[in-house]
Design a protein around this motif. Structure first.
Motif, PDB file in Angstrom:
ATOM      1  N   ASN A 334      40.560  33.854  57.564  1.00 48.04           N
ATOM      2  CA  ASN A 334      39.274  33.399  57.057  1.00 48.04           C
ATOM      3  C   ASN A 334      38.415  33.548  56.344  1.00 48.04           C
ATOM      4  O   ASN A 334      38.069  33.165  55.608  1.00 48.04           O
ATOM      5  N   THR A 335      38.786  34.674  56.323  1.00 50.61           N
ATOM      6  CA  THR A 335      37.321  35.544  55.607  1.00 50.61           C
ATOM      7  C   THR A 335      37.711  35.907  53.573  1.00 50.61           C
ATOM      8  O   THR A 335      38.921  36.197  53.630  1.00 50.61           O
ATOM      9  N   HIS A 336      37.091  35.221  52.736  1.00 48.91           N
ATOM     10  CA  HIS A 336      37.045  35.898  51.449  1.00 48.91           C
ATOM     11  C   HIS A 336      36.063  36.375  50.807  1.00 48.91           C
ATOM     12  O   HIS A 336      35.250  36.868  51.768  1.00 48.91           O
ATOM     13  N   ILE A 337      36.437  37.125  49.891  1.00 48.65           N
ATOM     14  CA  ILE A 337      35.349  38.955  50.122  1.00 48.65           C
ATOM     15  C   ILE A 337      36.063  38.489  47.977  1.00 48.65           C
ATOM     16  O   ILE A 337      36.690  38.206  47.959  1.00 48.65           O
ATOM     17  N   PHE A 338      34.756  38.958  47.607  1.00 49.26           N
ATOM     18  CA  PHE A 338      34.801  38.816  46.611  1.00 49.26           C
ATOM     19  C   PHE A 338      34.111  40.088  45.753  1.00 49.26           C
ATOM     20  O   PHE A 338      33.047  40.226  46.055  1.00 49.26           O
ATOM     21  N   VAL A 339      34.386  40.746  45.144  1.00 46.67           N
ATOM     22  CA  VAL A 339      33.492  42.020  44.166  1.00 46.67           C
ATOM     23  C   VAL A 339      33.851  41.775  43.084  1.00 46.67           C
ATOM     24  O   VAL A 339      34.911  41.602  42.644  1.00 46.67           O
ATOM     25  N   THR A 340      32.782  41.739  42.706  1.00 44.23           N
ATOM     26  CA  THR A 340      31.852  41.865  41.365  1.00 44.23           C
ATOM     27  C   THR A 340      32.504  43.130  40.322  1.00 44.23           C
ATOM     28  O   THR A 340      31.317  44.033  41.381  1.00 44.23           O
ATOM     29  N   SER A 341      32.153  43.030  39.516  1.00 39.67           N
ATOM     30  CA  SER A 341      32.295  44.382  37.952  1.00 39.67           C
ATOM     31  C   SER A 341      30.861  44.679  37.568  1.00 39.67           C
ATOM     32  O   SER A 341      31.072  46.242  37.874  1.00 39.67           O
ATOM     33  N   GLY A 342      30.165  43.981  38.365  1.00 40.47           N
ATOM     34  CA  GLY A 342      29.036  44.092  37.657  1.00 40.47           C
ATOM     35  C   GLY A 342      28.143  43.672  35.959  1.00 40.47           C
ATOM     36  O   GLY A 342      28.643  43.395  34.671  1.00 40.47           O
ATOM     37  N   ILE A 343      27.351  43.091  36.239  1.00 40.33           N
ATOM     38  CA  ILE A 343      26.327  42.411  34.628  1.00 40.33           C
ATOM     39  C   ILE A 343      26.087  43.798  33.879  1.00 40.33           C
ATOM     40  O   ILE A 343      26.353  44.029  32.670  1.00 40.33           O
ATOM     41  N   GLY A 344      25.660  44.756  34.157  1.00 43.66           N
ATOM     42  CA  GLY A 344      24.865  45.608  34.300  1.00 43.66           C
ATOM     43  C   GLY A 344      26.206  47.608  34.389  1.00 43.66           C
ATOM     44  O   GLY A 344      27.454  46.973  34.391  1.00 43.66           O
ATOM     45  N   ILE A 345      25.736  48.479  33.913  1.00 40.88           N
ATOM     46  CA  ILE A 345      26.686  49.458  34.001  1.00 40.88           C
ATOM     47  C   ILE A 345      25.480  51.208  34.478  1.00 40.88           C
ATOM     48  O   ILE A 345      24.184  50.871  34.323  1.00 40.88           O
ATOM     49  N   TRP A 346      26.044  52.218  35.172  1.00 41.87           N
ATOM     50  CA  TRP A 346      25.299  53.066  35.190  1.00 41.87           C
ATOM     51  C   TRP A 346      26.033  54.074  34.089  1.00 41.87           C
ATOM     52  O   TRP A 346      27.218  54.697  33.043  1.00 41.87           O
TER      53      TRP A 346
END
Length: 367
Positions: A334-346
């Motif tokens: 029942n757990t949802h996980i969302f991983v974003t690639s990010g709006i910025g960078i290194w």
């Protein structure tokens, strides 16, 4: 002390890469060797000053050296990969590769043109920030909630005032109920000079959200200086959830974990003590490791960043191997996980095989 040792190790690795790439270029380009040595010293110096010059150089020069030095670093990494492939092929076709790779201006020109085209495309791809729309239905009662999630801004010399203003405009156009920043908001210890000079705090206060703007911490908040970061975020009107939870609108909990960089951070179970877990639980955790912990403790939605989805191919492959989910939506029970690639960078302003993004999550009750 650990940071110093890691910095030394990082520099040793980088200088090793530079030596290998320089040696191969030394063989390829029929130039006077003092010219090659001088060019290499100049490029290495620009990279070092890109990391350190923000402390003491005039801001325009420091800004240029950051861009230039990070570009040199990324180009060197790709040259390293290219020359490794050439060296493998050299074992199979020694005579043919000797003619191609030694004293050959034509090979150098082709390589330079190809890398220029490659990195131009990667830079344009980085600048193309996309909106990622996701609908997530949980098993608890909640009024429809629009969350705008961003991560890995890496504010500092690598982000101009115009770029941050553009990001804020995109966020506001999404008309969020709540905005969450899941770590690596600042970049490094030199970042606070451009943050102050470009008045980033005032700019960030222009974000409009019904319930406000919240943040969890990332590893770069510690690298940059945790207390200076916390002061900046407070000035920017951002509520930092550092191993704490807040009940919003008497309807759902927003829980912010401290970063994995802090070995003394609380467990999810400790964070849930004294909470009414019949209400929806939204967790902000910068690094998406040990996802089973969120599932075990009944988290409804975890939002993470950190991975950049590898940022540049072929590092995208490495990210997919390291993380259970390097980007996107994963459901465990029942757990949802969302991983974003990010709006910025290194570092260098390049993306390949990934996108700069902001995520608009429509959270609702499963029917």
């Amino acid at each position: 002390m650990n940071q110093i040792l890691l910095a030394i190790l990082f520099l040793l690795i980088i200088f090793g890469l530079f030596f290998y790439v320089f040696f191969r270029l030394w063989q390829m380009v029929p130039l006077e060797k003092p010219v090659l040595i001088g060019a290499t010293v100049l490029l290495v110096s620009s990279m070092v000053l890109g990391f350190t010059g923000g402390y003491f150089l005039p801001s325009p020069i420091a800004n240029f050296l950051y861009y230039f030095g990070m570009t040199v670093l990324f180009v060197t990494l790709y040259l390293f990969l290219i020359f490794v492939v050439f060296d493998v092929l050299r074992l199979i076709f020694p005579a043919q590769l000797q003619q191609i790779l030694v004293g050959n201006w034509k090979t150098f020109a082709i390589l330079a043109i190809a890398l220029t085209a490659f990195f131009t495309y990667a830079h344009l791809n980085y600048r193309n920030v996309v909106r990622k729309d996701v609908t997530i239905a949980i098993n608890k009662e909640i009024s429809p909630l629009r969350i705008v999630a961003i991560s890995d801004l890496h504010l500092g010399y690598g982000v101009s005032s115009a770029k941050l203003d553009r990001w804020i405009t995109l966020i506001n156009e999404a008309e969020p109920d709540i905005v969450v920043m899941v770590g690596d908001i600042v970049d490094n210890p030199t970042s606070f000079r451009p943050i102050k000079n470009r008045d980033f705090a005032t700019r960030l206060r222009k974000i409009n959200a019904r319930y406000g703007v919240f943040a969890s911490l990332g590893n770069h908040e510690y690298i940059a200086g945790i207390y200076r970061t916390l002061a900046f975020l407070k000035d920017a009107g951002i509520t930092v959830l550092r191993d704490t939870a807040i009940l919003i609108n008497d309807e759902f909990y927003l829980i912010g974990r401290d970063d994995l960089y802090n070995p003394k951070r609380k467990t999810i179970a400790e964070l849930l003590q004294n909470l009414d877990t019949t209400k929806p639980l939204i967790l902000l955790d910068h690094q998406p490791f040990n996802l089973n912990e969120a599932e075990k403790n009944g988290i409804d939605l975890q939002i993470s960043g950190h991975t950049h989805r590898g940022q540049m191919w072929p590092a995208t492959w490495i990210a997919e191997k390291i993380f259970e989910v390097a980007h996107g939506h994963l459901q465990r029970g029942n757990t949802h996980i969302f991983v974003t690639s990010g709006i910025g960078i290194w570092g260098g302003k390049f993306r390949l095989g990934t996108q700069s993004e902001y995520v608009v999550i429509e959270l609702e009750t499963r029917r």
